[in-house]
Enzyme design. Structure first.
Site, PDB file in Angstrom:
ATOM      1  N   SER A  65      52.427 127.407  33.458  1.00 40.76           N
ATOM      2  CA  SER A  65      52.769 126.667  31.991  1.00 40.76           C
ATOM      3  C   SER A  65      54.073 126.622  31.685  1.00 40.76           C
ATOM      4  O   SER A  65      54.867 126.079  32.566  1.00 40.76           O
ATOM      5  CB  SER A  65      51.932 127.510  31.000  1.00 40.76           C
ATOM      6  OG  SER A  65      51.829 126.815  29.701  1.00 40.76           O
ATOM      7  N   ASP A 279      52.621 122.625  32.205  1.00 38.85           N
ATOM      8  CA  ASP A 279      51.349 122.127  32.739  1.00 38.85           C
ATOM      9  C   ASP A 279      50.757 121.258  31.931  1.00 38.85           C
ATOM     10  O   ASP A 279      49.457 120.934  32.072  1.00 38.85           O
ATOM     11  CB  ASP A 279      50.330 123.305  33.146  1.00 38.85           C
ATOM     12  CG  ASP A 279      50.007 124.161  31.946  1.00 38.85           C
ATOM     13  OD1 ASP A 279      50.621 124.046  30.885  1.00 38.85           O
ATOM     14  OD2 ASP A 279      48.982 124.824  31.838  1.00 38.85           O
ATOM     15  N   ASP A 281      49.523 121.026  29.051  1.00 36.20           N
ATOM     16  CA  ASP A 281      48.321 121.256  27.859  1.00 36.20           C
ATOM     17  C   ASP A 281      49.003 121.859  26.369  1.00 36.20           C
ATOM     18  O   ASP A 281      48.055 121.955  25.480  1.00 36.20           O
ATOM     19  CB  ASP A 281      47.508 122.358  28.074  1.00 36.20           C
ATOM     20  CG  ASP A 281      48.126 123.799  28.412  1.00 36.20           C
ATOM     21  OD1 ASP A 281      49.430 123.955  28.076  1.00 36.20           O
ATOM     22  OD2 ASP A 281      47.391 124.774  28.739  1.00 36.20           O
ATOM     23  N   GLU A 371      47.089 125.200  17.700  1.00 33.13           N
ATOM     24  CA  GLU A 371      47.907 126.482  17.742  1.00 33.13           C
ATOM     25  C   GLU A 371      49.295 125.737  17.109  1.00 33.13           C
ATOM     26  O   GLU A 371      49.676 124.609  17.727  1.00 33.13           O
ATOM     27  CB  GLU A 371      48.172 127.203  19.031  1.00 33.13           C
ATOM     28  CG  GLU A 371      47.080 128.014  19.443  1.00 33.13           C
ATOM     29  CD  GLU A 371      47.315 128.954  20.458  1.00 33.13           C
ATOM     30  OE1 GLU A 371      46.829 130.303  20.484  1.00 33.13           O
ATOM     31  OE2 GLU A 371      48.006 128.487  21.511  1.00 33.13           O
ATOM     32  N   ASN A 373      51.926 126.148  18.219  1.00 34.51           N
ATOM     33  CA  ASN A 373      52.775 125.707  19.509  1.00 34.51           C
ATOM     34  C   ASN A 373      52.307 124.257  20.206  1.00 34.51           C
ATOM     35  O   ASN A 373      53.068 123.871  21.207  1.00 34.51           O
ATOM     36  CB  ASN A 373      52.702 126.915  20.613  1.00 34.51           C
ATOM     37  CG  ASN A 373      51.325 127.115  21.038  1.00 34.51           C
ATOM     38  OD1 ASN A 373      50.464 126.288  21.285  1.00 34.51           O
ATOM     39  ND2 ASN A 373      51.115 128.351  21.562  1.00 34.51           N
ATOM     40  N   PRO A 500      51.199 142.438  19.232  1.00 37.38           N
ATOM     41  CA  PRO A 500      51.862 142.499  20.696  1.00 37.38           C
ATOM     42  C   PRO A 500      51.282 141.188  21.574  1.00 37.38           C
ATOM     43  O   PRO A 500      50.286 140.498  21.371  1.00 37.38           O
ATOM     44  CB  PRO A 500      50.768 143.433  21.313  1.00 37.38           C
ATOM     45  CG  PRO A 500      49.768 143.685  20.442  1.00 37.38           C
ATOM     46  CD  PRO A 500      50.073 142.865  19.057  1.00 37.38           C
TER      47      PRO A 500
HETATM   48  C1  16G Z   1      48.885 131.601  26.300  1.00 37.60           C
HETATM   49  C2  16G Z   1      47.715 130.824  25.586  1.00 37.60           C
HETATM   50  C3  16G Z   1      48.368 130.136  24.472  1.00 37.60           C
HETATM   51  C4  16G Z   1      48.892 131.231  23.613  1.00 37.60           C
HETATM   52  C5  16G Z   1      49.709 131.925  24.037  1.00 37.60           C
HETATM   53  C6  16G Z   1      50.516 133.339  23.144  1.00 37.60           C
HETATM   54  C7  16G Z   1      46.081 129.821  26.820  1.00 37.60           C
HETATM   55  C8  16G Z   1      45.575 128.756  27.634  1.00 37.60           C
HETATM   56  N1  16G Z   1      47.362 129.965  26.502  1.00 37.60           N
HETATM   57  O1  16G Z   1      49.893 130.813  26.822  1.00 37.60           O
HETATM   58  O2  16G Z   1      47.314 129.629  23.634  1.00 37.60           O
HETATM   59  O3  16G Z   1      49.458 130.859  22.282  1.00 37.60           O
HETATM   60  O4  16G Z   1      49.351 132.555  25.240  1.00 37.60           O
HETATM   61  O5  16G Z   1      51.312 133.919  24.100  1.00 37.60           O
HETATM   62  O6  16G Z   1      45.151 130.568  26.054  1.00 37.60           O
HETATM   63  P1  16G Z   1      51.806 135.394  23.513  1.00 37.60           P
HETATM   64  O7  16G Z   1      50.578 136.141  23.423  1.00 37.60           O
HETATM   65  O8  16G Z   1      52.768 135.631  24.500  1.00 37.60           O
HETATM   66  O9  16G Z   1      52.230 134.928  22.100  1.00 37.60           O
HETATM   67 MG    MG Z   2      50.722 125.330  29.061  1.00 40.82          MG
END
Ligand code: 16G
Ligand code: MG
Length: 545
Positions: A65, A279, A281, A371, A373, A500
């Site tokens: 990603s 990627d 998404d 989200e 993001n 976390p």
């Molecule tokens: C992953 C998740 C995304 C989330 C991110 C948080 C999927 C497909 N992707 O990229 O949704 O916002 O993790 O990352 O579920 P973090 O836990 O490092 O903050």
């Molecule tokens: Mg992605």
């Protein structure tokens, strides 16, 4: 059985580095590409078992990603295009960490526990992003499928949401669409041109959009899509991978976190721009004003635009369907306030990670989830789709209702309901702006974001932080939440939480307040509290100013 001999033989070609322990995280496995060969082979094995168990096609996507080019990762896709069910994530972790000589035993344990009929046929769809490591790693997945006697189809370079779409098309026997990249373009572009018919005449300037492809797969695929859009849209694609490095100072994650323009994009004040992640998404929009100030329209603004549009159409169509917006703790407080108090839609908060939002959105007739993001989509329940179809086919309704039903029908078709999809979201946003005759500035003015800041803190073990209330409150370590509460009280319109990370070995800190200075100061003070109470390592966090 012969298959297990083959697994042993093949597994020796994909050896596990001694002592390496990895976990199936929020979005699958993700780490340096050079540690992943055995993981890929084993995920090929697991996908084959999952296919036998569900008697359906399973997807395996090789991508990391928005992470750096040197990393890679893998995620499994369940039959209707959803993320792998959480009960199987544990099997993925077990398989990943089991020693070479225990691999067959671990497989047999899963087969027994899940009562898998090994004579059942298995089908696995495989896709990959543009990383230099992705070719050999996706070959390792294919080797795993073959070793257990499964059939595979290699889609090669595709966006993550395209592979989710293929899996769903295949398992619905074409009801969702045709399981080819061409079929995907055709379905989305047809819906787009139907929607665009309802826009008043647009100038070339209005049709123009600048796209930052993050030097990844999204750039390639949006170019392919462009030829299907004919003269409905005019795209300028930047960071198309011809020169720059994947996700390096560009892409949706960079733009969202740094709140600045990506490198390599040439735009004028007021131009509408968007960035995909590696990627494709995720998507965020932005523009600069005449003073050169940067304005971000993130997942929250996108959810607001889409849900406003849908709510208006439901009213015009006279359809009584329950619409909700699903967000995470990262959603800007202003967006939640606007959705609840002005738009009066149901707002639900879930833990971070697509699967949590997706499941929550499934509880409503229409669930819009995003989200902050930029990852998100819209889910329509079967009942909602049926009601919309019936209305669209009803000859006894007035023109306003007919038009609204037609727009809803095509909105359903333009959306990739399996997962957030930058290309599909982009088309929907462009269609809505065109139909509403709205500029990006007008969209931005719907509400004003509260200034916010995200930071990360390194601690010796991030698992000491446990959260509740959809990650909005910390339960452990003792005293941390009280410290955050006291800090938040010092500022106006302030809010802060820590969690976390599920993808990186850090604790994430989020803060928002009435001014950027306050948000920055609060984020820093909360970082210090985390550092002090949760076992910070390295230098103490420094103030931002
Ligand atoms: C992953 C998740 C995304 C989330 C991110 C948080 C999927 C497909 N992707 O990229 O949704 O916002 O993790 O990352 O579920 P973090 O836990 O490092 O903050
Ligand atoms: Mg992605």
């Amino acid at each position: 059985m012969a298959h297990f001999e083959e697994v042993c033989k093949q597994s020796d070609l994909h050896p596990k580095p001694a002592g390496l322990v990895l976990q199936y995280g929020t979005a699958g496995f993700r780490t340096s590409a050079n540690k992943l060969d055995h993981i890929m082979f084993r995920m090929g094995l697991l996908a084959t078992l999952r296919s036998k168990k569900t008697k359906a096609t399973i997807g395996v996507m090789v991508t990391a990603s928005h992470n750096p080019e040197e990393d890679n990762g893998v995620k499994l896709i369940d039959p209707l295009g959803e993320m792998l069910t959480s009960s199987w994530e544990d099997y993925a972790t077990q398989l990943a960490n089991t020693d070479q000589n225990e691999l067959v035993k671990t497989l047999k344990d899963i087969i027994e526990k899940e009562a898998i009929d090994m004579s059942q046929e298995a089908n696995v769809y495989v896709g990959k992003d543009t990383r230099s490591s992705s070719s050999s790693l996706s070959q390792a997945v294919l080797d795993g499928v073959k070793a257990l006697g499964g059939h595979s189809k290699d889609y090669g370079l595709v966006t993550t949401p395209q592979l989710h779409y293929m899996v769903c098309c295949q398992n619905t026997r074409g009801k969702y669409g045709e399981a080819t990249v061409e079929g995907y373009y055709r379905k989305l572009s047809q819906a787009f041109s139907q929607l665009a018919k309802n826009a008043s005449n647009r100038t070339d300037d209005q049709k123009h959009l600048s796209v930052d492809g993050a030097n990844g797969i999204g750039a390639i695929k949006v170019r392919e899509m462009e030829s299907h859009l004919k003269n409905h849209m005019q795209l300028s694609v930047f960071n198309d991978g011809s020169r720059g490095k994947l996700n390096h100072q560009c892409g949706a994650d960079f733009v969202k976190v740094q709140q600045t323009l990506p490198r390599g994009i040439k735009i004028n004040p007021g131009d509408r721009c968007c960035s995909f992640d590696g990627d494709a998404d995720r998507i965020v929009y932005y523009y600069t004003d005449s003073q050169g100030d940067f304005h971000l329209l993130d997942g929250d603004k996108i959810a607001t635009l889409i849900s406003t549009f849908l709510k208006e159409l439901l009213n015009e169509a006279g359809l009584d369907l329950k619409i909700a917006v699903v967000q995470t703790a990262y959603a800007n407080g202003s967006s939640t306030h606007y959705l609840e108090n002005t738009m009066k839609v149901i707002v639900k908060c879930t833990k971070t990670g697509v699967k949590h939002l997706h499941h929550a959105a499934q509880e409503f007739d229409i669930g819009v989830y995003f989200e902050a993001n930029g990852h998100g989509t819209v889910l329509f329940s079967d009942g909602a789709e049926e009601k919309i179809q019936q209305l669209a086919n009803d000859t006894n309704i007035n023109d306003e209702r007919k038009k609204a039903a037609f727009l809803l029908q095509n909105t359903i078709n333009i959306i990739n309901q399996t997962v957030g999809d930058a290309i599909s979201d982009m088309l929907l946003i462009e269609a809505i702006l065109a139909i509403k005759g709205m500029t990006v500035q007008q969209w931005d003015a719907i509400y004003s974001d509260l200034p916010n800041r995200q930071l990360k803190v390194k601690v010796s073990d991030r698992r000491v932080i446990d959260t509740t209330d959809s990650e909005r409150r910390a339960v452990t370590p003792a005293g941390l939440q009280e410290a955050i509460d006291d800090l938040v009280k010092k500022y106006e319109k302030a809010r802060s939480f820590v969690r976390p990370s599920g993808t990186e070995d850090v604790v994430r800190v989020y803060a928002e307040a009435d001014t950027q200075e306050s948000a920055d100061a609060l984020a820093h003070e909360v970082s210090l509290a985390v550092y002090g109470l949760a076992g910070g390592v390295g230098d103490e966090p420094k103030p931002l100013h």
